[in-house]
Scaffold this motif. Structure first.
Motif, PDB file in Angstrom:
ATOM      1  N   UNK A  39      -3.451   4.251  -5.620  1.00  0.00           N
ATOM      2  CA  UNK A  39      -3.869   3.413  -5.995  1.00  0.00           C
ATOM      3  C   UNK A  39      -4.632   2.465  -5.235  1.00  0.00           C
ATOM      4  N   UNK A  40      -3.641   2.293  -3.986  1.00  0.00           N
ATOM      5  CA  UNK A  40      -3.422   1.445  -2.719  1.00  0.00           C
ATOM      6  C   UNK A  40      -4.980   2.245  -2.147  1.00  0.00           C
ATOM      7  N   UNK A  41      -5.326   4.120  -2.107  1.00  0.00           N
ATOM      8  CA  UNK A  41      -6.669   3.745  -1.595  1.00  0.00           C
ATOM      9  C   UNK A  41      -8.194   3.767  -2.796  1.00  0.00           C
ATOM     10  N   UNK A  42      -7.509   2.768  -3.556  1.00  0.00           N
ATOM     11  CA  UNK A  42      -8.353   3.120  -4.600  1.00  0.00           C
ATOM     12  C   UNK A  42      -8.864   1.481  -4.339  1.00  0.00           C
ATOM     13  N   UNK A  43      -7.458   0.708  -4.119  1.00  0.00           N
ATOM     14  CA  UNK A  43      -7.605  -0.758  -4.293  1.00  0.00           C
ATOM     15  C   UNK A  43      -8.780  -1.354  -3.181  1.00  0.00           C
ATOM     16  N   UNK A  44      -8.649  -0.400  -1.858  1.00  0.00           N
ATOM     17  CA  UNK A  44      -9.365  -0.144  -0.773  1.00  0.00           C
ATOM     18  C   UNK A  44     -10.901  -0.293  -1.053  1.00  0.00           C
ATOM     19  N   UNK A 100     -10.218   1.980 -13.646  1.00  0.00           N
ATOM     20  CA  UNK A 100      -9.751   3.152 -13.234  1.00  0.00           C
ATOM     21  C   UNK A 100      -8.052   3.049 -12.524  1.00  0.00           C
ATOM     22  N   UNK A 101      -7.625   1.782 -12.384  1.00  0.00           N
ATOM     23  CA  UNK A 101      -6.406   2.126 -11.548  1.00  0.00           C
ATOM     24  C   UNK A 101      -5.650   0.835 -12.112  1.00  0.00           C
ATOM     25  N   UNK A 102      -6.347   0.385 -13.612  1.00  0.00           N
ATOM     26  CA  UNK A 102      -5.734  -0.341 -14.748  1.00  0.00           C
ATOM     27  C   UNK A 102      -5.339   0.096 -15.705  1.00  0.00           C
ATOM     28  N   UNK A 103      -6.236   1.821 -15.523  1.00  0.00           N
ATOM     29  CA  UNK A 103      -5.723   2.734 -16.650  1.00  0.00           C
ATOM     30  C   UNK A 103      -4.891   3.556 -16.697  1.00  0.00           C
ATOM     31  N   UNK A 104      -4.201   3.497 -15.504  1.00  0.00           N
ATOM     32  CA  UNK A 104      -3.026   4.032 -14.961  1.00  0.00           C
ATOM     33  C   UNK A 104      -1.626   3.091 -14.858  1.00  0.00           C
ATOM     34  N   UNK A 105      -1.880   2.053 -14.398  1.00  0.00           N
ATOM     35  CA  UNK A 105      -0.914   0.955 -13.066  1.00  0.00           C
ATOM     36  C   UNK A 105      -1.699  -0.117 -14.499  1.00  0.00           C
ATOM     37  N   UNK A 106      -1.306  -0.502 -15.668  1.00  0.00           N
ATOM     38  CA  UNK A 106      -1.989  -2.110 -15.925  1.00  0.00           C
ATOM     39  C   UNK A 106      -1.073  -3.381 -15.841  1.00  0.00           C
ATOM     40  N   UNK A 107      -0.223  -2.619 -14.820  1.00  0.00           N
ATOM     41  CA  UNK A 107       1.026  -4.056 -13.825  1.00  0.00           C
ATOM     42  C   UNK A 107       0.876  -4.448 -12.798  1.00  0.00           C
ATOM     43  N   UNK A 108      -0.514  -3.599 -12.687  1.00  0.00           N
ATOM     44  CA  UNK A 108      -1.113  -3.653 -10.910  1.00  0.00           C
ATOM     45  C   UNK A 108      -1.621  -5.317 -10.347  1.00  0.00           C
ATOM     46  N   UNK A 109      -1.164  -5.824  -9.860  1.00  0.00           N
ATOM     47  CA  UNK A 109      -1.363  -6.946  -9.483  1.00  0.00           C
ATOM     48  C   UNK A 109      -2.730  -7.697  -8.548  1.00  0.00           C
ATOM     49  N   UNK A 110      -2.716  -7.018  -8.000  1.00  0.00           N
ATOM     50  CA  UNK A 110      -4.161  -7.190  -6.485  1.00  0.00           C
ATOM     51  C   UNK A 110      -5.157  -6.883  -7.875  1.00  0.00           C
ATOM     52  N   UNK A 136      -5.972  -6.481 -10.785  1.00  0.00           N
ATOM     53  CA  UNK A 136      -5.876  -7.493 -11.907  1.00  0.00           C
ATOM     54  C   UNK A 136      -6.478  -8.956 -11.449  1.00  0.00           C
ATOM     55  N   UNK A 137      -5.720  -8.913 -10.017  1.00  0.00           N
ATOM     56  CA  UNK A 137      -5.907 -10.408  -9.778  1.00  0.00           C
ATOM     57  C   UNK A 137      -8.165  -9.773  -9.275  1.00  0.00           C
ATOM     58  N   UNK A 138      -8.296  -9.498  -8.602  1.00  0.00           N
ATOM     59  CA  UNK A 138      -9.569  -8.660  -7.821  1.00  0.00           C
ATOM     60  C   UNK A 138     -10.581  -8.684  -9.307  1.00  0.00           C
ATOM     61  N   UNK A 139      -9.840  -7.900 -10.381  1.00  0.00           N
ATOM     62  CA  UNK A 139     -11.003  -7.902 -11.154  1.00  0.00           C
ATOM     63  C   UNK A 139     -11.571  -9.701 -11.830  1.00  0.00           C
ATOM     64  N   UNK A 140     -10.606 -10.106 -12.109  1.00  0.00           N
ATOM     65  CA  UNK A 140     -10.195 -11.569 -13.062  1.00  0.00           C
ATOM     66  C   UNK A 140     -11.220 -12.367 -11.740  1.00  0.00           C
ATOM     67  N   UNK A 141     -11.315 -12.048 -10.390  1.00  0.00           N
ATOM     68  CA  UNK A 141     -12.392 -12.840  -9.805  1.00  0.00           C
ATOM     69  C   UNK A 141     -13.530 -12.225  -9.668  1.00  0.00           C
TER      70      UNK A 141
END
Length: 189
Positions: free
Chosen positions: A142-147, A167-177, A179-184
């Motif tokens: 997830x850190x690579x996908x987030x990057x 895709x990150x949130x499908x596997x880890x719905x609590x991934x704070x970063x 979630x924050x970037x998606x909301x932004x």
């Protein structure tokens, strides 16, 4: 003892002493290994590590170059890139990190260094294929996908970035970063 056995024993002893922090003994055995069989890169990689621990970057660079000349591989190329980055030689470092990732897409030292250089030099678009290459091997990193999502945002490709975040949130719905970037991104749209 045969030359190959001498090489293996001395290389292993060098690695053991390096692990224990005895740089002098590590250097001694790596030099013996290199002398027993000068066609393998491993002793030179060990000698480079010893030189880095001693903060002798020029010597370390020479050992990395010798290792790369014997057998081009990701570790030697990434090592050269790190020293070049330290010296401000960003173009050459970028090239060496890229080459290292072509040998091994999972070399995290090269990948994270390339990300850092890409952001610092405005070459984010050139970094993205290496992130995608890593994700082809380990799609749940997830850190690579987030990057990658962050790089897509930098490149003005918000819809693609949002897809990566989903895709990150499908596997880890609590991934704070994520979630924050998606909301932004949703607010900015």
């Amino acid at each position: 003892m045969s030359g190959h056995l001498d090489y293996e024993i001395n290389k292993e002893l060098g690695e053991c002493y390096l692990f224990m922090g005895d740089l002098e003994k590590a250097e001694e055995y790596y030099l013996k290994a290199a002398g027993a069989n000068g066609s393998h890169p491993a002793p030179y990689l060990g000698l480079a590590t010893v030189a880095v621990h001693r903060n002798n970057l020029d010597e370390a660079y020479g050992h990395y170059r010798k290792a790369a000349n014997l057998e081009a591989g990701d570790k030697a190329l990434a090592g050269m890139g790190l020293i070049e980055m330290e010296k401000g030689e960003t173009e050459t470092a970028f090239d060496h990190f890229s080459q290292a990732l072509e040998f091994n897409p999972e070399n995290m030292v090269a990948l994270y260094s390339l990300i850092r250089l890409g952001h610092g030099t405005g070459r984010v678009a050139e970094v993205m294929p290496y992130l995608e290459g890593y994700l082809a091997i380990d799609p749940l990193k997830h850190d690579i996908r987030y990057t990658l999502a962050g790089c897509l945002v930098v490149e003005g490709r918000e819809a693609e970035a949002k897809a990566q975040l989903e895709r990150i949130l499908e596997h880890d719905p609590t991934h704070a970063c994520a979630t924050e970037l998606k909301v932004h991104l949703e607010r900015a749209a």
